[in-house]
Design a protein around this motif. Sequence first.
Motif, PDB file in Angstrom:
ATOM      1  N   PHE A  25     -28.920 -11.633 -38.300  1.00  0.00           N
ATOM      2  CA  PHE A  25     -28.422 -11.988 -37.266  1.00  0.00           C
ATOM      3  C   PHE A  25     -26.712 -11.095 -37.192  1.00  0.00           C
ATOM      4  N   ALA A  26     -26.179 -11.011 -38.194  1.00  0.00           N
ATOM      5  CA  ALA A  26     -24.814  -9.418 -37.772  1.00  0.00           C
ATOM      6  C   ALA A  26     -24.846  -8.791 -37.027  1.00  0.00           C
ATOM      7  N   VAL A  31     -25.124  -6.916 -31.103  1.00  0.00           N
ATOM      8  CA  VAL A  31     -25.803  -5.942 -30.047  1.00  0.00           C
ATOM      9  C   VAL A  31     -26.035  -6.356 -29.058  1.00  0.00           C
ATOM     10  N   VAL A  32     -26.650  -7.818 -29.164  1.00  0.00           N
ATOM     11  CA  VAL A  32     -26.408  -8.099 -27.646  1.00  0.00           C
ATOM     12  C   VAL A  32     -24.517  -8.218 -27.394  1.00  0.00           C
ATOM     13  N   LEU A  33     -23.612  -8.459 -27.881  1.00  0.00           N
ATOM     14  CA  LEU A  33     -22.881  -9.189 -27.031  1.00  0.00           C
ATOM     15  C   LEU A  33     -21.776  -7.252 -26.805  1.00  0.00           C
ATOM     16  N   ARG A  34     -22.567  -6.644 -27.521  1.00  0.00           N
ATOM     17  CA  ARG A  34     -22.065  -4.684 -27.111  1.00  0.00           C
ATOM     18  C   ARG A  34     -21.561  -4.127 -27.654  1.00  0.00           C
ATOM     19  N   HIS A  35     -21.120  -4.703 -28.962  1.00  0.00           N
ATOM     20  CA  HIS A  35     -19.604  -4.665 -29.966  1.00  0.00           C
ATOM     21  C   HIS A  35     -19.910  -3.094 -30.744  1.00  0.00           C
ATOM     22  N   VAL A  36     -21.157  -3.002 -31.204  1.00  0.00           N
ATOM     23  CA  VAL A  36     -21.768  -1.526 -31.664  1.00  0.00           C
ATOM     24  C   VAL A  36     -23.125  -1.043 -30.989  1.00  0.00           C
ATOM     25  N   ASP A  37     -23.307   0.213 -31.601  1.00  0.00           N
ATOM     26  CA  ASP A  37     -24.683   0.834 -30.650  1.00  0.00           C
ATOM     27  C   ASP A  37     -25.700  -0.006 -31.743  1.00  0.00           C
ATOM     28  N   PRO A  38     -26.505   0.137 -30.718  1.00  0.00           N
ATOM     29  CA  PRO A  38     -27.778  -0.805 -31.443  1.00  0.00           C
ATOM     30  C   PRO A  38     -28.552   0.695 -32.523  1.00  0.00           C
ATOM     31  N   LEU A  39     -27.916   2.108 -32.551  1.00  0.00           N
ATOM     32  CA  LEU A  39     -28.726   3.091 -33.276  1.00  0.00           C
ATOM     33  C   LEU A  39     -28.124   3.161 -34.329  1.00  0.00           C
ATOM     34  N   TYR A  42     -22.773   1.256 -38.848  1.00  0.00           N
ATOM     35  CA  TYR A  42     -22.634   0.358 -40.139  1.00  0.00           C
ATOM     36  C   TYR A  42     -22.412  -0.838 -40.547  1.00  0.00           C
ATOM     37  N   ILE A  43     -23.299  -1.800 -41.289  1.00  0.00           N
ATOM     38  CA  ILE A  43     -23.392  -2.736 -42.028  1.00  0.00           C
ATOM     39  C   ILE A  43     -21.916  -3.475 -41.385  1.00  0.00           C
ATOM     40  N   SER A  44     -20.958  -3.073 -41.515  1.00  0.00           N
ATOM     41  CA  SER A  44     -19.532  -3.571 -41.934  1.00  0.00           C
ATOM     42  C   SER A  44     -19.074  -3.537 -40.569  1.00  0.00           C
ATOM     43  N   ASP A  45     -19.585  -2.681 -39.753  1.00  0.00           N
ATOM     44  CA  ASP A  45     -19.185  -2.926 -38.159  1.00  0.00           C
ATOM     45  C   ASP A  45     -19.856  -3.939 -37.011  1.00  0.00           C
ATOM     46  N   THR A  46     -20.949  -4.432 -38.127  1.00  0.00           N
ATOM     47  CA  THR A  46     -21.263  -5.990 -37.321  1.00  0.00           C
ATOM     48  C   THR A  46     -21.402  -6.866 -37.535  1.00  0.00           C
ATOM     49  N   GLY A  47     -20.434  -7.092 -38.516  1.00  0.00           N
ATOM     50  CA  GLY A  47     -19.183  -7.989 -39.167  1.00  0.00           C
ATOM     51  C   GLY A  47     -17.989  -7.607 -38.452  1.00  0.00           C
ATOM     52  N   THR A  48     -17.204  -6.597 -37.846  1.00  0.00           N
ATOM     53  CA  THR A  48     -16.177  -6.654 -37.258  1.00  0.00           C
ATOM     54  C   THR A  48     -15.646  -7.600 -36.522  1.00  0.00           C
ATOM     55  N   MET A  49     -16.470  -7.649 -35.260  1.00  0.00           N
ATOM     56  CA  MET A  49     -15.703  -8.657 -34.387  1.00  0.00           C
ATOM     57  C   MET A  49     -15.460 -10.161 -34.556  1.00  0.00           C
ATOM     58  N   ALA A  50     -15.618 -11.260 -33.482  1.00  0.00           N
ATOM     59  CA  ALA A  50     -15.353 -11.764 -33.814  1.00  0.00           C
ATOM     60  C   ALA A  50     -16.798 -12.383 -31.922  1.00  0.00           C
ATOM     61  N   PRO A  51     -17.327 -13.379 -32.483  1.00  0.00           N
ATOM     62  CA  PRO A  51     -17.556 -14.370 -33.601  1.00  0.00           C
ATOM     63  C   PRO A  51     -19.174 -14.076 -34.823  1.00  0.00           C
ATOM     64  N   GLU A  52     -19.217 -12.707 -34.318  1.00  0.00           N
ATOM     65  CA  GLU A  52     -20.687 -12.624 -35.280  1.00  0.00           C
ATOM     66  C   GLU A  52     -19.621 -12.097 -36.610  1.00  0.00           C
ATOM     67  N   ARG A  53     -18.467 -11.878 -36.799  1.00  0.00           N
ATOM     68  CA  ARG A  53     -17.818 -11.650 -38.447  1.00  0.00           C
ATOM     69  C   ARG A  53     -17.920 -12.947 -38.744  1.00  0.00           C
ATOM     70  N   ARG A 192     -11.631   2.186 -37.007  1.00  0.00           N
ATOM     71  CA  ARG A 192     -12.029   1.531 -36.178  1.00  0.00           C
ATOM     72  C   ARG A 192     -13.134   1.753 -34.833  1.00  0.00           C
ATOM     73  N   LYS A 193     -13.800   3.031 -34.864  1.00  0.00           N
ATOM     74  CA  LYS A 193     -14.856   3.856 -33.918  1.00  0.00           C
ATOM     75  C   LYS A 193     -16.204   2.968 -34.757  1.00  0.00           C
ATOM     76  N   LEU A 194     -15.943   2.378 -33.279  1.00  0.00           N
ATOM     77  CA  LEU A 194     -17.647   1.003 -33.399  1.00  0.00           C
ATOM     78  C   LEU A 194     -18.505   1.043 -32.402  1.00  0.00           C
ATOM     79  N   HIS A 195     -17.974   2.807 -31.686  1.00  0.00           N
ATOM     80  CA  HIS A 195     -19.011   3.030 -30.823  1.00  0.00           C
ATOM     81  C   HIS A 195     -19.271   4.273 -30.445  1.00  0.00           C
TER      82      HIS A 195
END
Length: 274
Positions: A25-26, A31-39, A42-53, A192-195
């Motif tokens: 889910f995260a 990825v849909v909200l372009r908060h992280v790269d699809p490839l 980090y698992i933690s990166d997918t739960g860093t930004m709102a609302p997914e966090r 803090r580097k997500l991309h």
Amino acid sequence: MWWFQQGLCFLPAALVIWTVASFIFAYVTAVVLRHVDPLLPYISDTGTMAPERCVFGIMLDVSAFLGIATVYVRYKQVEALIDENDIKLKRLNRLGLVLGWISSFGMCVVANFQKTTLFSMHLVGAVLTFGVGALYIVFQTALSYFMQPHIHSKTVYRVRIGIGVWTMCSIISMFVSSVIMYSTLSGVDVSRKLHWIPGEPGYVAHIISTASEWSLAFSFISFFLTYIRDFQKINLRAVAVLQSNHLYDWHHGGGPSSRLNRPSETSPLLGGTT
């Protein structure tokens, strides 16, 4: 009766399914909200930004609770199966319980302290979850070694030792690649580097590190799948023992004392039968 209705095997099954669902889910949301790269972020990166966090934190907290319950049931089952005079196995079992609970607590820390918010606490939580969790796998595998072939088959022990090796290899790979990545990107706030751009310095080490983290997470989760067949053979219950026939702080003669002689109320989960 369905397989998940037998004993308490729904606990490890729910732990695995729920935790994997929280990762997926995260990842999909980030990825849909372009908060992280699809490839391979980090698992933690997918739960860093709102609302997914927000949802990621709640779901991992539930996973931590399921982990605490699963570790406790495993402890009670081993306690009931081993010889009371076997001090070595009893100590291994108790240490396994403590390590499992510490690892579950670490999952709460990881979920609620994002790496971009408070990286030091997030790192502590990761070490508790996966580092102490790896020790939990080692202790449980050692218990499986001493309990086979009389209590369970050699196959179970071999599967668990295989998952343990998988976990250790993932930890080593993640540690080495992370050290290389951070040394390559000295002066850059990597937390803090997500991309990431393919070809930039540290990119290959980053991909190896993230792949190792996903591998580590799934190896750790897979270990609990080996509990499903074991948990089909155990039920636990709580027993309510009444100390008085009322809830006043003083003597109250309104209720019959015969209530204390009634059979105690029971409910699933706590006591201990196999």
